[in-house]
Design an enzyme around this catalytic site. Structure first.
Site, PDB file in Angstrom:
ATOM      1  N   LYS B  75       0.915  -1.521  -0.105  1.00  0.00           N
ATOM      2  CA  LYS B  75       0.568   0.037  -0.584  1.00  0.00           C
ATOM      3  C   LYS B  75       1.104   1.342  -0.103  1.00  0.00           C
ATOM      4  O   LYS B  75       2.074   1.282   0.570  1.00  0.00           O
ATOM      5  CB  LYS B  75      -0.748  -0.418   1.372  1.00  0.00           C
ATOM      6  N   SER B 150      -9.399   1.794   4.034  1.00  0.00           N
ATOM      7  CA  SER B 150      -8.068   2.840   2.452  1.00  0.00           C
ATOM      8  C   SER B 150      -7.562   1.832   1.758  1.00  0.00           C
ATOM      9  O   SER B 150      -7.257   2.028   1.465  1.00  0.00           O
ATOM     10  CB  SER B 150      -8.085   4.008   3.717  1.00  0.00           C
ATOM     11  N   SER B 174      -9.689  -0.653   7.647  1.00  0.00           N
ATOM     12  CA  SER B 174      -8.943  -0.040   6.631  1.00  0.00           C
ATOM     13  C   SER B 174      -8.364  -0.754   5.325  1.00  0.00           C
ATOM     14  O   SER B 174      -7.875  -1.588   4.655  1.00  0.00           O
ATOM     15  CB  SER B 174      -8.001   0.809   6.693  1.00  0.00           C
TER      16      SER B 174
END
Lengths: 58, 464
Positions: B75, B150, B174
């Protein structure tokens, strides 16, 4: 209850007035619930300061 | 070759090389990323170098373990030395770190091949991954749907078979929300189990790092590689790392399974409830018994979590206050809210956290695991700010996080496991909660359920 919009202005917010509604609305609801929870706090309750791991294991 | 374990076996029997696995993944990224927007940065040169080294080492008899030669992604909140790390924000649009995250270091030491950096909600502060600066991430199960957030790019990348694993971070769901929305496994380990060093913080006491994968055993393999003490993270635990990878056949009859009778099954899409209840019935058959348990007030836990998150996230970002106008509207409002939380409220939230944690941990004296839904609905449409559940309209962010946020306040391990599909064909996830440092039990139960259901094997059609 807190006047969140006024607080934001005093802290020098860069948001427009219409955006301040989005700031204030959720905080009003959050504050209402949070004040109820605070009433259940025992005087001797300390803040969490090591989350999950027992201090002796760090 | 679909999973890390399958790829590992193929590598060791010389049926495939790391270079071939890497070529296949880069090809899928080239084909699918224009539609999904799951990657912000692709690093083919790094990937080829990593794969070449992995193949040379295997040929020389050097085997770094199950991740050796496996293509993965990080990420874009994990700092990568010499590779742009945007955190999904214009604030860090040209940020090229001089350090590598601890997770990145450990994955590299385990022989993994870095494909690139996955897209995300701006500053990891939201659940849609509808990013105003770099465009929305799209869900492979429906291109008009959000992938969750997220870590939305990580969920989309794994679901679309663009990486065998993508790392996520989880401050209030997330990792688990995108896993549920994209039909992948998402593991949020215990706070302190995986180092946060070199990860741009959204929050100081709620952030957790963990993998998104197709299967539970793949998640276990990844946790095994990244778990353990790190002196550079002051919240890192020195507790010994257990063996996490479940056996080929899991005997879960020793596990005491609990199902909350309050909060977690309130206001659910009926299709979500049906899918999770079917999985709970299966758990009863596999594990012997399932006990209904009453859990402490989770709405209260969520309230405390929101006060802590608002205050800590704004503390972390205060140095950028002069540049707040460069931040997207949804995140800017949250940061402004956090700046207004009084210190006394933040401290009382941390006091309530201790009280609630003690109450919640008592539940884990009766049971080893709790089974719950991850989200009350499947993935919503991109751009929708509200969701209607049982005729009641709710804020999408608050609805989507109400079954996952409190877990971060407790710091306990939690995993999202694919458990079916809703009436519109969107994936549904079940959440498995364990006691602190009980990852091995969470993974064992998940593997046993996965072996019987195999929802992960279904591939998205990527219909618009």
């Amino acid at each position: 209850m807190t006047d969140w919009k006024q607080m934001a202005r005093m802290r020098g917010t860069k948001l427009r007035e219409e955006e301040l509604d989005k700031v204030a609305g959720p905080l009003e609801a959050l504050e209402k619930r949070f004040r109820e929870l605070e009433k259940g706090l025992a005087l001797e309750t300390e803040p969490v300061n090591f989350y999950v791991v027992p201090e002796g294991e760090r | 070759v679909r999973t890390i374990l399958e790829a590992g076996e193929a590598l060791r029997t010389r049926k495939v090389s790391s270079a071939e696995l890497t070529r296949e993944m880069l090809g899928r990224i080239e084909k699918e990323n224009p539609r999904l927007n799951a990657f912000l940065t692709v690093t083919p040169e790094r990937a080829w170098a990593d794969a070449s080294r992995a193949d040379a080492e295997l040929a020389a008899g050097v085997d770094r373990g199950p991740l050796h030669g496996i293509p993965i992604a990080l990420k874009d909140v994990f700092c990568t030395k010499g590779i742009r790390t945007t955190v999904g924000s214009r604030l860090f649009g040209e940020h090229v770190p001089e350090v590598e995250s601890a997770v990145g270091e450990r994955l590299a030491a385990a022989g993994a091949v870095l494909l690139g950096k996955t897209h995300m909600h701006e500053l990891a502060y939201g659940v849609t991954s509808n990013n105003p600066h770099y465009g929305p991430v799209r869900n492979p199960w429906g291109l008009d749907r959000v992938p969750g957030g997220s870590s939305g790019g990580s969920g989309a990348a794994v679901a679309a078979r663009m990486a065998y694993m993508a790392m996520g971070s989880d401050t209030g769901g997330s990792i688990r929300v995108p896993a549920a929305f994209c039909n992948t496994v998402g593991l949020k380990p215990t706070h302190g189990r995986v180092s946060r060093y070199g990860v741009m913080p959204l929050d100081f006491t709620l952030d957790h790092m963990g993998p998104l994968t197709l299967t539970v055993r793949d998640a276990a393999v990844c946790l095994q590689a990244m778990a353990g003490a790190d002196e550079r993270d002051q919240t890192s635990s020195r507790r010994a790392v257990e063996a996490y990878v479940p056996a080929e056949r899991v005997d879960g009859r020793r596990l005491r399974i609990g199902v909350p009778e309050n909060h977690y099954f309130d206001r659910l899409d009926p299709a979500v409830a049906k899918a999770v209840e079917a999985m709970i019935d299966l758990a009863g058959k596999l594990f012997g018994s399932v006990e209904k348990v009453r859990v402490p007030d989770v709405e209260a836990l969520n309230t405390v979590g929101r006060v802590i998150l608002l205050a800590e996230a704004s503390a972390a970002m205060e140095r950028y206050f002069e540049r707040f106008d460069e931040i997207g509207a949804d995140v800017r409002v949250l940061l402004e809210q956090g700046r207004l939380i009084p210190a006394a409220d933040y401290i009382n939230a941390q006091r309530l956290r201790r009280q609630m944690r003690d109450e919640f941990f008592a539940v884990f004296e009766r049971v080893d695991l709790l089974l719950t839904p991850v989200t009350p609905t499947g993935a919503g449409r991109i751009g929708e700010a509200t969701v209607k559940i049982g005729g009641v309209e709710e804020d999408f962010r608050l609805a989507t996080t109400r079954l996952v946020r409190g877990v971060n306040v407790l710091g306990i391990p939690a995993m999202s496991l694919p458990c079916g599909f809703d009436g519109e064909g969107m994936p549904v996830g079940m959440q498995i909660l364990g006691r602190a440092f009980g990852e091995a039990d969470v993974l064992a139960a998940g593997a046993a359920l996965e072996d019987e259901t195999g929802y992960w094997e279904r591939e998205p059609g990527m219909a618009s």
